[in-house]
Design a protein around this motif. Structure first.
Motif, PDB file in Angstrom:
ATOM      1  N   THR A 116      85.905   8.827  49.823  1.00  0.00           N
ATOM      2  CA  THR A 116      85.000   7.743  50.188  1.00  0.00           C
ATOM      3  C   THR A 116      83.859   8.266  51.041  1.00  0.00           C
ATOM      4  OG1 THR A 116      84.845   5.582  51.277  1.00  0.00           O
ATOM      5  CG2 THR A 116      86.378   7.167  52.222  1.00  0.00           C
ATOM      6  N   THR A 117      82.795   7.508  51.097  1.00  0.00           N
ATOM      7  CA  THR A 117      81.684   7.826  51.982  1.00  0.00           C
ATOM      8  C   THR A 117      81.728   6.950  53.242  1.00  0.00           C
ATOM      9  OG1 THR A 117      80.257   6.263  50.813  1.00  0.00           O
ATOM     10  CG2 THR A 117      80.190   8.580  50.106  1.00  0.00           C
ATOM     11  N   GLU A 118      82.709   6.055  53.323  1.00  0.00           N
ATOM     12  CA  GLU A 118      82.869   5.181  54.479  1.00  0.00           C
ATOM     13  C   GLU A 118      83.483   5.964  55.646  1.00  0.00           C
ATOM     14  OE1 GLU A 118      81.862   1.950  54.601  1.00  0.00           O
ATOM     15  OE2 GLU A 118      81.112   2.199  52.559  1.00  0.00           O
ATOM     16  N   ASN A 119      83.057   5.660  56.869  1.00  0.00           N
ATOM     17  CA  ASN A 119      83.626   6.309  58.045  1.00  0.00           C
ATOM     18  C   ASN A 119      84.984   5.728  58.417  1.00  0.00           C
ATOM     19  OD1 ASN A 119      81.601   8.192  58.531  1.00  0.00           O
ATOM     20  ND2 ASN A 119      80.359   6.712  59.626  1.00  0.00           N
ATOM     21  N   GLN A 120      85.168   4.435  58.224  1.00  0.00           N
ATOM     22  CA  GLN A 120      86.423   3.772  58.572  1.00  0.00           C
ATOM     23  C   GLN A 120      86.899   2.976  57.360  1.00  0.00           C
ATOM     24  OE1 GLN A 120      88.114   4.202  61.381  1.00  0.00           O
ATOM     25  NE2 GLN A 120      89.744   2.887  60.675  1.00  0.00           N
ATOM     26  N   VAL A 121      87.936   3.454  56.701  1.00  0.00           N
ATOM     27  CA  VAL A 121      88.455   2.789  55.513  1.00  0.00           C
ATOM     28  C   VAL A 121      89.469   1.729  55.902  1.00  0.00           C
ATOM     29  CG1 VAL A 121      89.675   3.123  53.341  1.00  0.00           C
ATOM     30  CG2 VAL A 121      88.056   4.841  54.125  1.00  0.00           C
ATOM     31  N   ASP A 123      92.415   0.796  59.381  1.00  0.00           N
ATOM     32  CA  ASP A 123      93.003   1.187  60.663  1.00  0.00           C
ATOM     33  C   ASP A 123      94.362   1.858  60.507  1.00  0.00           C
ATOM     34  OD1 ASP A 123      90.851   0.206  62.076  1.00  0.00           O
ATOM     35  OD2 ASP A 123      91.740  -1.774  62.361  1.00  0.00           O
ATOM     36  N   ARG A 124      95.023   1.656  59.377  1.00  0.00           N
ATOM     37  CA  ARG A 124      96.359   2.217  59.166  1.00  0.00           C
ATOM     38  C   ARG A 124      96.324   3.607  58.525  1.00  0.00           C
ATOM     39  NH1 ARG A 124      99.651  -2.392  56.210  1.00  0.00           N
ATOM     40  NH2 ARG A 124      98.437  -1.445  54.563  1.00  0.00           N
ATOM     41  N   LEU A 125      95.140   4.106  58.188  1.00  0.00           N
ATOM     42  CA  LEU A 125      95.023   5.420  57.558  1.00  0.00           C
ATOM     43  C   LEU A 125      94.438   6.434  58.531  1.00  0.00           C
ATOM     44  CD1 LEU A 125      93.550   4.438  54.073  1.00  0.00           C
ATOM     45  CD2 LEU A 125      95.935   4.899  54.644  1.00  0.00           C
ATOM     46  N   ASP A 126      94.877   7.676  58.410  1.00  0.00           N
ATOM     47  CA  ASP A 126      94.317   8.769  59.202  1.00  0.00           C
ATOM     48  C   ASP A 126      93.247   9.474  58.393  1.00  0.00           C
ATOM     49  OD1 ASP A 126      96.028   8.410  61.383  1.00  0.00           O
ATOM     50  OD2 ASP A 126      97.581   9.644  60.455  1.00  0.00           O
ATOM     51  N   LYS A 127      92.233   9.950  59.064  1.00  0.00           N
ATOM     52  CA  LYS A 127      91.184  10.743  58.443  1.00  0.00           C
ATOM     53  C   LYS A 127      91.552  12.206  58.624  1.00  0.00           C
ATOM     54  CE  LYS A 127      86.159  10.932  58.441  1.00  0.00           C
ATOM     55  NZ  LYS A 127      84.962  10.435  59.149  1.00  0.00           N
ATOM     56  N   VAL A 128      91.761  12.914  57.506  1.00  0.00           N
ATOM     57  CA  VAL A 128      92.200  14.311  57.543  1.00  0.00           C
ATOM     58  C   VAL A 128      91.178  15.158  56.784  1.00  0.00           C
ATOM     59  CG1 VAL A 128      94.044  15.906  56.936  1.00  0.00           C
ATOM     60  CG2 VAL A 128      94.608  13.552  57.561  1.00  0.00           C
ATOM     61  N   PRO A 129      90.420  15.999  57.481  1.00  0.00           N
ATOM     62  CA  PRO A 129      89.473  16.866  56.780  1.00  0.00           C
ATOM     63  C   PRO A 129      90.224  17.976  56.030  1.00  0.00           C
ATOM     64  CG  PRO A 129      89.453  17.355  59.116  1.00  0.00           C
ATOM     65  CD  PRO A 129      90.382  16.181  58.928  1.00  0.00           C
ATOM     66  N   VAL A 130      89.821  18.220  54.798  1.00  0.00           N
ATOM     67  CA  VAL A 130      90.443  19.263  53.981  1.00  0.00           C
ATOM     68  C   VAL A 130      89.329  20.093  53.373  1.00  0.00           C
ATOM     69  CG1 VAL A 130      91.940  19.744  52.015  1.00  0.00           C
ATOM     70  CG2 VAL A 130      92.398  17.754  53.458  1.00  0.00           C
ATOM     71  N   GLU A 131      89.325  21.373  53.668  1.00  0.00           N
ATOM     72  CA  GLU A 131      88.310  22.272  53.132  1.00  0.00           C
ATOM     73  C   GLU A 131      88.485  22.429  51.618  1.00  0.00           C
ATOM     74  OE1 GLU A 131      85.780  23.500  54.919  1.00  0.00           O
ATOM     75  OE2 GLU A 131      86.560  22.418  56.646  1.00  0.00           O
ATOM     76  N   ALA A 132      87.409  22.592  50.908  1.00  0.00           N
ATOM     77  CA  ALA A 132      87.422  22.660  49.441  1.00  0.00           C
ATOM     78  C   ALA A 132      88.410  23.671  48.859  1.00  0.00           C
ATOM     79  CB  ALA A 132      86.005  22.920  48.916  1.00  0.00           C
ATOM     80  N   PRO A 133      88.517  24.897  49.367  1.00  0.00           N
ATOM     81  CA  PRO A 133      89.444  25.843  48.724  1.00  0.00           C
ATOM     82  C   PRO A 133      90.926  25.577  49.033  1.00  0.00           C
ATOM     83  CG  PRO A 133      88.198  26.935  50.457  1.00  0.00           C
ATOM     84  CD  PRO A 133      87.691  25.539  50.366  1.00  0.00           C
ATOM     85  N   ASN A 134      91.223  24.512  49.766  1.00  0.00           N
ATOM     86  CA  ASN A 134      92.596  24.257  50.181  1.00  0.00           C
ATOM     87  C   ASN A 134      93.263  23.082  49.480  1.00  0.00           C
ATOM     88  OD1 ASN A 134      92.666  26.356  52.089  1.00  0.00           O
ATOM     89  ND2 ASN A 134      91.501  25.103  53.501  1.00  0.00           N
ATOM     90  N   TRP A 135      92.679  22.560  48.428  1.00  0.00           N
ATOM     91  CA  TRP A 135      93.291  21.425  47.753  1.00  0.00           C
ATOM     92  C   TRP A 135      93.233  21.602  46.249  1.00  0.00           C
ATOM     93  CZ3 TRP A 135      90.218  18.550  44.486  1.00  0.00           C
ATOM     94  CH2 TRP A 135      88.834  18.675  44.652  1.00  0.00           C
ATOM     95  N   VAL A 136      94.090  20.881  45.578  1.00  0.00           N
ATOM     96  CA  VAL A 136      94.134  20.912  44.123  1.00  0.00           C
ATOM     97  C   VAL A 136      94.644  19.554  43.648  1.00  0.00           C
ATOM     98  CG1 VAL A 136      96.464  21.850  44.023  1.00  0.00           C
ATOM     99  CG2 VAL A 136      94.915  22.229  42.119  1.00  0.00           C
ATOM    100  N   ILE A 137      94.235  19.147  42.475  1.00  0.00           N
ATOM    101  CA  ILE A 137      94.675  17.876  41.904  1.00  0.00           C
ATOM    102  C   ILE A 137      95.603  18.162  40.732  1.00  0.00           C
ATOM    103  CG2 ILE A 137      93.955  15.785  40.698  1.00  0.00           C
ATOM    104  CD1 ILE A 137      91.307  15.999  42.263  1.00  0.00           C
ATOM    105  N   PHE A 138      96.773  17.550  40.737  1.00  0.00           N
ATOM    106  CA  PHE A 138      97.716  17.613  39.636  1.00  0.00           C
ATOM    107  C   PHE A 138      97.824  16.217  39.038  1.00  0.00           C
ATOM    108  CE2 PHE A 138      99.137  20.974  42.551  1.00  0.00           C
ATOM    109  CZ  PHE A 138      99.117  22.065  41.699  1.00  0.00           C
TER     110      PHE A 138
END
Length: 55
Positions: free
Chosen positions: A16-21, A23-38
């Protein structure tokens, strides 16, 4: 003797481009080379377990 460990974390998230989606969710930054979609679809947790077993 040498040991190596595979460490993985299962996160369900939204892009999302929203800053606050929600209150019950945490915002976790993930660098591009550290994730994958299955892509998968089916009942939880068996589908997740079967998908991870294929990796």
């Amino acid at each position: 003797m040498s040991c190596s460990f595979l460490f993985s974390i299962h996160l369900i998230g939204v892009l999302t481009t929203e800053n606050q989606v929600c209150d019950r969710l945490d915002k976790v930054p993930v660098e591009a080379p550290n994730w994958v979609i299955f892509p998968n679809e089916g009942p939880f947790p068996s589908t997740l377990q079967e998908t991870m077993a294929k990796t």
